[in-house]
Design an enzyme around this catalytic site. Structure first.
Site, PDB file in Angstrom:
ATOM      1  CE  LYS A 115      13.053  25.868  -1.408  1.00  0.00           C
ATOM      2  NZ  LYS A 115      13.487  26.203  -2.791  1.00  0.00           N
ATOM      3  CG  HIS A 167     -27.349  -2.638   3.688  1.00  0.00           C
ATOM      4  ND1 HIS A 167     -26.344  -2.288   4.562  1.00  0.00           N
ATOM      5  CD2 HIS A 167     -28.033  -3.649   4.294  1.00  0.00           C
ATOM      6  CE1 HIS A 167     -26.397  -3.055   5.638  1.00  0.00           C
ATOM      7  NE2 HIS A 167     -27.418  -3.886   5.501  1.00  0.00           N
TER       8      HIS A 167
END
Length: 507
Positions: A140, A269
């Protein structure tokens, strides 16, 4: 505001000490002083480097069996104090709080403890309180404090020290803060998922190791893979895997894992265009390729057998993108490596996740993986004629393939070889007609072949068409209100039909 900050004082409290010595020695050479706890303090002092104990700083000992060590204003005030804030400077002076410019901590091994099967009391004690609070505080206040939140950050931090000494820019500190919040969010995710168990009351996932793809499904789309690919595979050769390659690799692995017999498959595919189980890899490859030698061009090859020189020389005759196998002989690799872009993957022994995720609309779908593999005990005869032993083997083989084919799907199999598949059709009849036409185009005689369907037959038309092609054994999940019509046709024409209790839709 001066954005470059010098580290003068460091708090170090880590569970894992490996890799720490080099950092501590470098910081010491830069004139940095140390504050630490218990084992880490002893480690630093064992290097003949002075270190102040947290207990001396706070005036309190470690209490509650080590649950409370660093939770004190003397610690958190030194981390959270804003150096350019007049009120903060006055208060830390009033309460004799020394600034802390660097925090190096890691967290108790919560996930590892869960995975070890430890009892809950042991697991709970591995929920870190002080460490995660220190990380959040330092992150922070990244404008003034640098946070190293895991040993994974030791290397980039050491690089920073070697480059700039004890100096860091606000950009450096912000990057380490970002990594710190990634660490804490993943940690809390693991804890939540442990408590949530199978309730699945909320979706929480944290995956590290982001890998940028060349592009996504199409060149105009960005693609990123989150996960540890190296945990599952070693890439021995070739260009980087693409987004579409990874989709095909996943399809290849989930399919090949269905088989205990030596099997070879060709994926295109996300669907199998050739599969065969045979006594040798060479035979399996030959018959898998025969299933659709056209679609095999540019495909993904996968086997559960060892690739030797003989097989590699045959495989080398076609163009393919990727090959996956549990091992390769040295001379086989010499053959396969002569094409620089060909991707050669060695599969490792590892466990895959048990759940699948798919983002859609404004949420995420989660489901258990379809890990069911039907055996002869799972087959329920529906017709008077029962399949013979060879047909049963082929029915189970075909059922594995249709499970991994896009719905609506039909697979036609003969002698444990995929003759053809009808895949991704809006009509089951169209899927069957597609499969029959495809099999004929490659010279397959479907007399004695079997058919698998991923869902029930709403009408008897599919068994009628299959029978007309010479197919006399069918497997499907059943459940149609018109099952009796399909059964009636089969009984009248000597077709055997069995059903399973499992349906295998795939979208």
């Amino acid at each position: 505001m001066k954005l470059t900050k010098r580290i003068k004082r460091a708090l170090i409290s880590v569970y894992h000490k490996d890799g720490l010595e080099e950092i501590v020695r470098k910081l010491h050479s830069e004139g940095v002083s140390f504050v630490s706890t218990g084992g880490t303090q002893a480690f630093i002092e064992s290097l003949n480097i002075p270190c102040e104990a947290v207990e001396e700083l706070t005036g309190y000992p470690s209490i509650l069996g080590g649950r409370v060590k660093t939770l004190h204003p003397k610690i958190f005030g030194g981390i959270l104090a804003r150096r350019e804030h007049e009120g903060d400077r006055q208060q830390i002076a009033e309460y004799h709080i020394n600034e802390i410019d660097l925090v190096i901590v890691d967290l108790y091994p919560f996930e590892e403890t869960v995975e070890s099967g430890a009892e809950e009391a042991v697991v709970i004690e591995k929920i870190d309180i002080g460490g995660i609070s220190l990380i959040r505080a330092a992150a922070k206040n990244y404008k003034d404090v640098l946070i190293v939140a895991s040993k994974a950050q030791y290397s980039p931090f050491m690089n920073l020290l070697n480059l700039n000494g004890a100096e860091s820019s606000v950009e450096d500190r912000r990057w380490f803060a970002k990594e710190a919040f990634a660490t804490t969010s993943a940690y809390d995710t693991a804890i939540f998922n442990y408590f949530d168990g199978d309730d699945r009351s909320a979706f929480r996932a944290a995956v590290d190791d982001a890998k940028e793809m060349r592009y996504g499904e199409n060149p105009h789309q960005r693609g990123i893979f989150y996960g540890n690919f190296d945990e599952l595979f070693d890439q021995l050769h070739g260009k980087e895997l693409s987004y579409n390659n990874l989709l095909d690799v996943d399809s290849a692995i989930t399919l090949i894992d269905e088989f205990d017999e030596l099997t070879f498959a060709v994926i295109k595919h996300n669907n199998a265009c050739g599969v065969a189980s045979r006594p040798t890899v060479s035979e399996a490859w030959k018959d898998a390729l025969a299933g659709d030698p056209i679609s095999a061009f540019g495909g993904i090859l996968v086997t559960n057998g060892v690739i030797d020189k003989e097989v590699s020389e045959e495989i080398d005759k076609i163009f393919f993108e990727v090959i996956i196998a549990p091992d390769y002989t040295t001379d086989a690799l010499e053959v396969l490596r002569h094409k620089k872009n060909r991707i050669i993957i060695l599969r490792k022994q590892s466990n895959l996740p048990l759940h699948q995720y798919r983002s859609l609309l404004n949420g995420v779908l989660v489901q258990d993986k379809d890990l069911s593999i039907q055996t002869v005990q799972d087959l329920e005869p529906m017709t008077e004629r029962r399949p013979d032993e060879r047909e049963i083997e082929d029915l189970l083989f075909a059922n594995k393939l249709v499970k991994h084919s896009k719905s609506n799907a039909i697979t036609l199999v003969k002698n444990k070889q995929l003759c053809a598949g009808g895949i991704g059709q809006t009509s089951r009849v169209d899927a069957l007609k597609q499969a029959i036409a495809k099999a004929a185009s490659f010279g397959f005689d479907l007399t004695g072949a079997v058919m698998a369907s991923d869902a029930f037959f709403p009408f008897p038309d599919c068994v009628e068409i299959a029978d007309g092609a010479g197919i006399k054994a069918v497997i499907q999940p059943g459940g149609s209100i018109n099952d009796d019509k399909s059964v009636e046709y089969c009984n009248a024409h000597g077709v055997s039909m069995v059903k399973t209790s499992i349906r295998h839709f795939k979208h």
